[in-house]
Enzyme design. Structure first.
Site, mmCIF file in Angstrom:
data_model
loop_
_atom_site.group_PDB
_atom_site.id
_atom_site.type_symbol
_atom_site.label_atom_id
_atom_site.label_comp_id
_atom_site.label_asym_id
_atom_site.label_seq_id
_atom_site.Cartn_x
_atom_site.Cartn_y
_atom_site.Cartn_z
ATOM 1 N N ARG A 15 3.184 0.192 -5.256
ATOM 2 C CA ARG A 15 3.067 -0.498 -3.970
ATOM 3 C C ARG A 15 1.741 -1.241 -3.820
ATOM 4 O O ARG A 15 1.539 -1.983 -2.862
ATOM 5 C CB ARG A 15 3.200 0.517 -2.826
ATOM 6 N N LYS A 30 5.069 -3.787 -5.594
ATOM 7 C CA LYS A 30 6.526 -3.668 -5.680
ATOM 8 C C LYS A 30 7.193 -3.882 -4.325
ATOM 9 O O LYS A 30 8.240 -4.491 -4.229
ATOM 10 C CB LYS A 30 6.856 -2.266 -6.201
ATOM 11 N N HIS A 69 14.623 -35.534 -14.399
ATOM 12 C CA HIS A 69 14.072 -36.227 -13.229
ATOM 13 C C HIS A 69 12.609 -35.870 -12.995
ATOM 14 O O HIS A 69 12.111 -35.978 -11.880
ATOM 15 C CB HIS A 69 14.904 -35.894 -11.987
ATOM 16 N N CYS A 75 0.848 -1.189 0.000
ATOM 17 C CA CYS A 75 0.000 0.000 0.000
ATOM 18 C C CYS A 75 0.889 1.246 0.000
ATOM 19 O O CYS A 75 1.968 1.244 0.588
ATOM 20 C CB CYS A 75 -0.946 0.102 1.197
ATOM 21 N N LYS A 122 10.095 -13.807 -14.329
ATOM 22 C CA LYS A 122 9.745 -12.595 -15.070
ATOM 23 C C LYS A 122 8.583 -12.870 -16.009
ATOM 24 O O LYS A 122 7.653 -12.088 -16.120
ATOM 25 C CB LYS A 122 10.959 -12.170 -15.885
ATOM 26 N N GLU A 153 5.266 -13.244 -14.125
ATOM 27 C CA GLU A 153 4.778 -11.985 -13.574
ATOM 28 C C GLU A 153 4.099 -11.112 -14.617
ATOM 29 O O GLU A 153 3.044 -10.563 -14.350
ATOM 30 C CB GLU A 153 5.958 -11.171 -13.009
ATOM 31 N N GLU A 176 15.143 -16.817 -12.838
ATOM 32 C CA GLU A 176 14.721 -15.419 -12.952
ATOM 33 C C GLU A 176 13.927 -15.197 -14.250
ATOM 34 O O GLU A 176 12.928 -14.473 -14.258
ATOM 35 C CB GLU A 176 15.956 -14.507 -12.893
ATOM 36 N N TRP A 196 -3.100 -2.496 -1.646
ATOM 37 C CA TRP A 196 -2.844 -3.866 -2.048
ATOM 38 C C TRP A 196 -3.546 -4.710 -0.994
ATOM 39 O O TRP A 196 -3.131 -4.731 0.162
ATOM 40 C CB TRP A 196 -1.346 -4.150 -2.074
ATOM 41 N N ASN A 206 -1.030 1.360 6.128
ATOM 42 C CA ASN A 206 -0.222 0.424 5.334
ATOM 43 C C ASN A 206 0.367 -0.575 6.308
ATOM 44 O O ASN A 206 1.058 -0.181 7.245
ATOM 45 C CB ASN A 206 0.884 1.220 4.616
ATOM 46 N N GLY A 207 0.066 -1.868 6.096
ATOM 47 C CA GLY A 207 0.593 -2.894 7.002
ATOM 48 C C GLY A 207 -0.510 -3.852 7.405
ATOM 49 O O GLY A 207 -1.574 -3.886 6.778
#
Ligand code: F6R
Length: 613
Positions: free
Chosen positions: A27, A608, A509, A2, A490, A493, A486, A74, A100-101
């Site tokens: 955020r 983010k 395997h 947030c 990416k 996302e 990575e 968020w 926020n939290g």
């Protein structure tokens, strides 16, 4: 997560609030709202959706108030909806709050308040906190400031809160624990934000609020106190950030701009630290904990997500060059699994934002047990940077696109410097080899630029060919294995295509069962000590009719002739090659995301800065 903003001063608050929320949307962006104080009344406007939706709604309201707060959310407690959007209004209608939290004991507090006859209009923990504060104020007949203090001593969890009260038309009350809050100081005005980006262009003087601090902010006064009601002296710092660095600069998306920023970001992370001619690395943070590092029996790298991938590469690098045992930990696991840590451990914390809750708490725990913390952080003055005993900033500049790109390569760059420096200190690396590696490192910015200059059209074409695939597999070995992870992250996302990264040899395997003519398999197959091995892995996929997309060294006929599609990158020493091989994978994800119509800068469900656990 947030984003929160606030303004109190002599000009209309609204433009700062709405523009600030746009800058903080990275955020969280599932709903947004603002509250303005009109002397005797508080006006709240909020809406599910992005800040643009809020802006449409607020276009017609009276905007003249010189004091207000705002929020971009968020979701944690309650779905994204108008009701769950912030600001929340208290039962009496006299207080509004943005938060926020997470308030972890909100259920018990809500229970208490329900028994007292409180009703709730949202599913959020934030509305509970607000009414809890109001209840304390009413029962104790005390000042709001005192009620906030009492309430905050009883809540557990993380928060930044901003409060407006009908009773105080010129004051914002703010407090923090575990989530970030910056206050910008102007002439007769104050600017608040989850980070400093909203206040760029307004002021260069900022105060970072610490945990358990309460700020009472008026146009020309900033009073800072601890929860014991003792006055504290605000520590004013100069902001080292330019407005241009948080704008798109002509690119269609921040993600693309930030991919293109990488030659400069890597160069900036090397500047003043790498002297390849003299074979010297300057990292004062390493010098300052030299004794701890020399005596360390092991180094533990703690991070999340993309930063964890950088950490994995850090393990390969540091173990190889410095001959010291390295462990890489997901912060979220590390913090809860009661690891054995003592004063002989050095922890490297990797974080772009410097605010990731899991990483922060994992470090706090490790520090309590005596470990030394070395922070590799991008955001200057962030919580992890301040908690660290020593560190080296990555100089990637602000990263706005939610999917990390330049922060990752800047982290790799600093890890390279760290490993080389430690190897020199420990005498584990031959002088000539060290100098050769330094020269290779110095060449990385121009090699990255070369990839951007030569491979763009090719990558766009590949993106267009494979954009409708349902799944992707990314394979690499050795130093390129973390890059495969990575690359897969990416793609997930920004395109919402399912993708998995795997060590290329491990693929047989299990995941090889997925391979058929519909599965694109991305090989990160630059020339290194395991090159022949990965060629065999490519053969194994080819003989099962998988589609091969390969990132290969420029002169590699073998790998390129095996592949359906090839991306060429300049030859480099295998230790620095990951700094190059990740670039095409970022671009591939970006263009597939764009082709599929995703909001690549703000992919669904993500944020983010992950300040909840
Ligand atoms: C992925 C991404 C995340 C972050 C993770 C840690 O593109 O950005 O996986 O890497 O949330 O964030 P920081 O590095 O800020 O601690």
């Amino acid at each position: 997560m947030c984003g929160i903003v606030g303004y109190v001063g002599h000009r209309p608050a609204y433009p700062y609030l709405i523009e600030g929320l746009k800058k903080l949307e990275y955020r969280g962006y599932d709903s947004a709202g603002i509250a303005l104080h009109f002397g005797n009344a508080l006006k709240v406007v909020k809406k599910a959706g992005k800040v643009a939706a809020l802006e449409e709604l607020t276009a017609v309201i009276e905007q003249g108030s010189p004091i207000g707060i705002g929020h971009t959310r968020w979701a944690t407690h309650g779905i994204p909806s108008d009701n769950n959007a912030h600001p929340h209004t208290s039962q009496s209608g006299k207080l509004v709050l943005v938060h926020n939290g997470i308030i972890e004991n909100y259920a018990a507090l809500k229970e208490e308040l329900l028994k007292k006859g409180y009703t709730f209009h949202s599913d959020t923990d934030s509305e509970v906190l607000l009414n809890f504060i109001e209840d304390i104020q009413q029962n104790n007949n005390c000042a709001l400031e005192e009620a906030i203090r009492i309430a905050l001593k009883r809540v557990s969890g993380a928060y930044v809160i901003l409060l407006l009260s009908e009773e105080y038309p010129q004051t914002i009350f703010a407090a923090r624990k575990g989530s970030p809050l910056v206050i910008g100081i102007g002439q007769g005005e104050h600017f608040l934000g989850s980070d400093a980006s909203p206040m760029l262009g307004y002021t260069k003087e900022v105060v970072y609020i610490n945990d358990y601090e309460l700020a009472i902010i008026k146009p020309d006064e900033l009073i800072l106190k601890n929860l014991g009601n003792e006055r504290l002296t605000p520590f004013v710092q100069q902001l080292d950030m330019e407005l241009a660095s948080i704008e798109k600069g002509g690119y269609e998306h921040f993600m693309l701009k930030e991919i293109y920023d990488q030659p400069a970001a890597i160069y900036d992370s090397l500047r003043g630290r790498l002297d390849a001619q003299q074979g010297q690395i300057t990292l004062s943070g390493v010098d300052s904990i030299k004794d701890k590092l020399m005596a360390a029996r092991r180094i533990i790298i703690v991070a999340c997500g993309t930063s964890w991938h950088a950490g994995l590469l850090g393990e390969y690098l540091i173990e190889e060059l410095c001959r010291v045992n390295v462990e890489v930990e997901y912060a979220s696991e590390f913090r809860y699994r009661n690891p054995v840590i003592d004063e002989h451990d050095v922890i490297i914390a990797l974080s772009q934002s410097g605010e990731t809750a899991d990483t922060l708490v994992a470090l706090e725990n490790a520090k309590t047990q005596g470990a030394t913390i070395f922070g590799i952080v991008n955001v200057v003055g962030s919580s992890i940077a301040r908690l660290s005993d020593a560190g080296a900033y990555t100089h990637a500049g602000p990263e706005i696109g939610v999917a990390s790109t330049k922060a990752f390569t800047a982290q790799l760059t600093v890890l390279q410097l760290f490993a080389l420096k430690l190897a020199q200190m420990k005498g584990t690396l031959d002088k000539t080899v060290a100098q050769e590696l330094m020269q290779e490192l110095a060449l990385v910015p121009e090699k990255v630029q070369h990839i951007l200059d030569t491979q763009l059209e090719n990558i766009k074409k590949i993106a267009s060919t494979y954009k409708d695939a349902r799944d992707f597999l990314y394979l690499g070995r050795g130093y390129n294995f973390p890059i495969a992870l990575e690359g897969a992250l990416k793609l997930k996302e920004v395109s919402y295509i399912h993708a998995e990264g795997y060590p290329a040899a491990e693929m047989k395997h299990g995941p090889i069962a997925l391979v058929d003519e519909h599965l694109p398999v991305v090989f990160v197959a630059t020339k290194d000590r395991v090159h022949e091995k990965i060629i065999s892995n490519m053969q194994e996929i080819k003989s099962r009719r998988g589609k091969l997309i390969a990132v290969v060294s420029e002169d590699d006929q073998t790998a390129s002739s095996l592949s359906d599609d090839c991306i060429f990158i300049p030859q480099a020493h295998e230790i620095v090659a990951p700094l190059l091989s990740v670039i095409p994978l970022q671009l591939l994800s970006y263009y597939i995301g764009v082709e599929r119509g995703s909001d690549v800068d703000k992919p669904r469900n993500l944020a983010k800065s992950v300040t909840v656990e």
